[in-house]
Structures are given as structure tokens and as C-alpha cells.
Motif scaffolding. Sequence first.
Motif, PDB file in Angstrom:
ATOM      1  N   ALA A  19      -4.528   2.303  -2.653  1.00 56.89           N
ATOM      2  CA  ALA A  19      -3.764   2.070  -1.378  1.00 56.89           C
ATOM      3  C   ALA A  19      -4.914   1.776  -0.378  1.00 56.89           C
ATOM      4  CB  ALA A  19      -2.786   3.353  -1.004  1.00 56.89           C
TER       5      ALA A  19
ATOM      6  N   ILE B 275      -3.456   6.821   5.144  1.00 60.45           N
ATOM      7  CA  ILE B 275      -3.988   6.555   3.770  1.00 60.45           C
ATOM      8  C   ILE B 275      -5.469   7.133   4.055  1.00 60.45           C
ATOM      9  CG2 ILE B 275      -4.488   4.924   2.246  1.00 60.45           C
ATOM     10  CD1 ILE B 275      -2.332   3.263   2.773  1.00 60.45           C
TER      11      ILE B 275
ATOM     12  N   TRP C 196       1.644   2.518  -3.569  1.00 60.91           N
ATOM     13  CA  TRP C 196       0.514   3.481  -4.138  1.00 60.91           C
ATOM     14  C   TRP C 196       0.313   4.806  -3.516  1.00 60.91           C
ATOM     15  CZ3 TRP C 196      -0.963   1.872  -8.649  1.00 60.91           C
ATOM     16  CH2 TRP C 196      -0.919   0.527  -9.088  1.00 60.91           C
ATOM     17  N   TYR C 197       0.115   4.843  -2.263  1.00 57.63           N
ATOM     18  CA  TYR C 197       0.039   6.063  -1.595  1.00 57.63           C
ATOM     19  C   TYR C 197       1.139   7.199  -1.880  1.00 57.63           C
ATOM     20  CZ  TYR C 197       0.416   9.564   2.256  1.00 57.63           C
ATOM     21  OH  TYR C 197       0.449  10.577   2.759  1.00 57.63           O
TER      22      TYR C 197
ATOM     23  N   ALA D 283       0.876  -1.096  -0.121  1.00 51.33           N
ATOM     24  CA  ALA D 283      -0.154   0.123   0.193  1.00 51.33           C
ATOM     25  C   ALA D 283       0.899   1.209   0.040  1.00 51.33           C
ATOM     26  CB  ALA D 283      -0.973  -0.060   1.169  1.00 51.33           C
TER      27      ALA D 283
END
Length: 780
Positions: free
Chosen positions: A633, A643, A610-611, A607
Motif C-alpha cells: 500500500a 497509510i 492492500w491497506y 492501495a
Amino acid sequence: MTTLALWVLVALQAMPPPDVTARVDRTHVAVGEDRTRTIRARTRSTDPIGVVLPGLTGFTIVGSREVSEVTIEGVGGPVRTTTRELQLRAGRPGTLVIGPVRVHQGSREVTTTPVTVTVDSAAAALGPGFSPSARRLVEAAAEPARNDRVAVNVILPGDSVLVGQQLDVIAAAWFPRELRVRLRQAPILTLQTPEGVWSYPGAAPSEVAVSRLVRGRWMDVFVAHQAVFPLAPGRIVIPPALVEYAVPATFSFFSREDRFSLRSDTVPVAVLPLPARGGRTDDQRVVAQGLGLDLGMDPASGRVGEPMAMTATVSGVGNVALWPEPVIRWPPAFRAYAGETGMRLEPRDGRIAGTKVFHYLVMPDSAGSFVLPEVRYPYYDLVAGDYRVATIAPRSLAVAPGVEPRAARALPPLASGDASTWTEALAYGLVPWGWLALLVGPPVLAWLWLRREQREPPAELPAPIRLTRLGQLEREFHAVLASQVPDPQARDGDGLARALRATGLESAVAGHVMRLRDRLRASRYGPRGQGDAAELAAELEQVLHVLGAEPGRTRRRASVVALVALVALGRPAAGQAPSAEALYEAGALRAAADSFAARATAEPRVAAHWYNLGATLYRAGADGKATAAWMHALRLAPRDPLIRRTRDLLASPDAPSEVLLAPGLATPGEWSLVAVLLWLAVWLAVAARRRRTVVLGLAVLTAVATTLAAREGLRRARPLAIVLNAATPVRTAPYGSASAASTVEAGAALLIVRSYGPWLEVRRADGIRGWVLSTEVARL
């Protein structure tokens, strides 16, 4: 009695005369063709009917048939219908007149009108749909050796052809006229495609294509046509043509049919290579005739960040399906993406011709005026017998600046860590056999446990034996001996000292080890109180130290060495290129986004990658792309506070998108793990014979967790698209010039219905429905 006879005579004379018709099926025929003359007479009288035929000058009767039938019509009594059919064959050209037909019934006579028939000359008449090139081949075809039997052959324009040149292959089946008229259905003519060619089916009539007078006897010809293009120089073989037909055994309509088949010979064709060409090396080995090249652009001028639809069209005569894509050298500021390829065939004078369209989606990333270089499409022209080049002159492309991005925003903090969520990793690691074992295993184990309790009482487990200090040292001593001397006979016998000396130990040490082994045996198996245990333990420690039996220290030393080596190897790589985090802090957002995107592609279940990608795009002002990255994320770590804060930084542009993008409380894998734990608890309670209410409560909780996992999984399985650019049009049809039914903002979510080439059909609950380009959205 006399009165009755007079009354009958008057009634017969009062009846109307017969109704007579005479017609022909065709009034325009060729010499040698057949036509049918039908004469029909209807009467209510029982008197016999006489038919007198006229003279049939210029025609020959080749068959006749007469049928009479009686029907009941109304109250007038029975009606008798007499039908006579004559099959006539035209013998000479010109305008022929068939005289009137006279029908007699008693004292009454009826005369029909004459019929005029136009008979053309005996020239071969080809059926409709035949191409001119195939027509010329059939007209020039050689006649069969015999005119009294069926013959089949393959007709070619020549025995050699160039690579890529069209070759018309025609199969001709010759039938004597007397045999052809007996056939109840047309024969089946099959022409196989040879190997090493690209073929197109040609147009050919399904009925008789040609009628030829062969040495005084008419023969009807059926044909099959195929256009082939050789792919490589060498030799190709045209397979034999096959004709299948059935002939009635007798002239009765209900007679059986005798089936026959006939094959032609194979025909070899030499395929010649194209002439050598010097000079330019951009020849794509295309063989064609009169090629044209065109380039279209929609819109005519572009804007940075907005796609432009471009088409390259190649048209002419040749093997359209194999025409290659033209080589277009796009300016450096343009990114081109190839789309679908369309083809349309339009034969010209029997030659395969048409148009092939290549679609591109071009994205400019810089403003200014650019020049698209000349586009060349070389080919070998069959008519000119030389190489030609279809060209598109250089053209200028104007690109205006795109929509200015918003001012730089505050930097969201980057997430640390490059490990995937352990719950998701565990959930995906159990697929599929782990989940199956967790589903089936607990009930089976609980059932076996309950059966074991029913069969025998539980046995008391013996208390664990605790080893003394001497016992632990003795176990380590025997382990070291086993590692030094693998042979058990040498290790337990008198050859221990000799075996230890063979491993490199000194003779004194080897002898001391052997004596120590014997003392341990005497201490264990001899009379109690023999030897001092503390003294023996101290001696064992010294021997083990000499033999190097300190594995823990060895492992630690190896770990330190490996760590130092890893650090030494990692330093040069770190010095070669800055990290994505360093690029982000320095403001090199595009390079940082590329680096984070590469990480997310390599490890899509982390994750943090992606964040960080979304944070970089958010800072750069690409809200649509940032929303798509942050949604990835959120789906991996829905409860991570860092997030979840992205929902406040970048809110959804509309309420329907907020509903579609709302994160769940947990991932489907987490809900599944909770359901598995509860499932295990259910069967542990069953095995422990807990109360029924406890078991039922755990079962209800298991069902709830399973339902939540399935619901979250189905919600995430919906095909979602997130809009990347502001004011993206949702068009009414999948093409660029279609009108926009509505527009959506960057970050909006849409449900994907289906795809059509580069277009996606989307919809939403608020009534938005239409088509968007797949490059304008990011799919989840």
C-alpha cells in the motif's frame, strides 16, 4: 702408417657392445589377438648389426617394421638406434615362451632374456562396463552370413515386450580381423532411438567388445547399447543401426582413407498390454520390480504454523523417470505444498533401477494428534507376473500448539475507495507508446511552430459567429429531419411529407413540417423583413416538441432506468454474503483477510485493498504478513496519511530493515509525470521564444525529476523479502538440517540474492547472509 692402423683397431675393440632391449606390449592375451614384440639396439660403432630371432612357437608373424636413426648425444659422437617391431598373433592357448634375441656387431654378441606370454582360450572376451544382460545377448548373437566383409545388425532379446518393460537394444558391427587392424581409429556406431519409447543410454566399450571365430576367421565386434521402455501397446520399429569407418588406401601412414558406411535392417517389436486387473481402481499402470516405498519427516513432530519437510521415496527396478507421485491423503488440518522431485539411477545387473524422491512442505494449522492414512503404490511386478502394492502403514502425527499470538490490538480504521491512484493509472496507461509520444512529440511540434512563424506571419482568426435563437432552433429542426428521413433528396425535395408519413407521423403533422421547412428557406434566402422571426421560432419549438427532439430528457430517463436496474440486481448479491468490511467489524478476521486478499489479487494497483488486508492481519497478530501488505500500500500511495500511519503502528524490528522499507516521497510514475510536465514546459518556452535562462531552468528541473524517477524505480526493483514468522532461522545451506547462522524477527526485510528450488539466498548490510524457505517470507 702401421702404428696408426694398430691404434684404430685397438680403439674399435675398446668400444662398448651395443645396448639391446626386447619387450612385448602385453604378456596376457587371448587366442587370435595380436601383440607387438619390439627389439631396440643402440651403438656408437659404425659396424653393421645383425639380429637373430628366436623360435616363435605358438605365434604367427602378421607384420614387421624396421627403422634406423642416428642422433648426436654429448661428446661421445653419434649414436645409431635400430628398432625392429614384430606383430605376432597368438595361435594356441597356454603359457608360451619367446626365446632370447641375439644381436651381433663385429666380434661382439649380446643376448636378451626370454619372455613368457599367457594366452587364454578363444572364448569371447567382452570389454569392461558391459552389463550382464547385454553380455548374454552378445554371446548368444547369431554370426553374420559372411566372414570376409563388414556386417552390422541389431540384437534384441525377443520380438515382443510388455508395456513399460525394459528392452535391451544392441547394435553390433562385425569387422574381419585383417580389416580391423588397418583402421587408424575405431569405427563410429550409431543407434537411433525408436519412437514411442523412453530410452536410457547403456554402457558399452569404445574399443573391440567381442572377438569371435567365425568359420575359421577371426572377427572383431563393436557394439552400441540402449535400454528402452515402450510407452503404449502396439508396435514399435527399431531404426537401422549405422556404422561408419575409414580404411587407408595403402599401408603408408600418410596415405588417404576411403570412407564407408553400412546400415542394418529395421526390426519390428510387438508391445503387449498389461494383463487386466480387477478389484481396486487405484492402479497407476506402473511396471517395475521389487518396488519399495518410504515416507520421511523432519521434524518428527510439528507445531502449528511451522512447516514440516516430508519426503516420499520410491525405489526399485524399472523406468525410474516416469514413476508417478504417490497419492497421499493428508489430514484435513494439514496443508501440503509439493516441492522438487529428485531422481538417482543405480543400475542392477544390467537393469535400469534407482530411487525417486518427492519432496513436500506440510503446514499444520491445528494442534492435536492426527493419523496419516495408509499410502498405497500399486504396480505390475515383472518377475512375479502379477500386480503388487507397495504400502506405508498408517502413522500418527503429533502437532503441538504454536506460539500464542499477542493480545488483540486496537482496530486500525479501514480505508474506503476502490479506485487506483490516478497518477499511477495514468503512468502505467502511457506505457509504452504514450511515453514515447511525450518524449518525441514536444520537440517536433516546437520545431514546426518555429518554422511556421519564420515562413508566414500569423493570420488573424475570424471572430466566432453567434447563432440567434431562431438559428439554434433551425439547426435542431434540420437534425431531427435528418434522423427521421436519412435520404437527402427526399428530405430536401417535395417528397418530405410522404417520407414523414412513412415513419408513422400523421398526414397533417407531416404537411405542417414540410410547410415550415419552406418558410424557413424563405426567411433565410428571401427579402429581409419577410416573416416574423419570433413567431417562426415559437412554431419551431412546438414542432420539435411534437417530434420528440428532447435528447437530454431521454438520456436522463435511460440513466434512471439503468440505475434502478443496477440497484435491483445488486441487492440479492449483497444479501448472499457479508462484505469484507462487515466481517472485519464482526471479528471474523480470517474470512475478512481472505476477502481483502482476493480484492488485492483482482486489483493489485488499489492501495486501499492492500491497506485493509494489512489492517486485518495486524489485528490478528500476523505482524510479518501485515508488514508485507502495508508495504504494498505504501508503494502505491506513499503520501496517504492513513497509510503512512502504519509505520507508527508497526515499526521495523531493526535498523537495516527500516532503511530497506523506507517509503519514498513519490512513486516512480508520479516523478515521471512531473518530468513530463516540465519537459512540455521546456518546449513551450522554446516555442514562445522565452529567455534562455527560463529554458535552462526548466531543463534542469526536468533532469532532476527524471533522476528522482529513475532512482525510485531502481530502489523498488531490488528483490526484497519480508520475514513472516518470529525467530525465523537464516541457515548456512539450502536444506532443513543445516545450522542457523542467525535469526530474524517478523517484519524484517532481506535482500534476495538468488533462488534454489524452494530456498532463497538472502543477505543484508549488517552481515546477515544465508538461506530461508520461500514460504517463510513474502516477496515484494
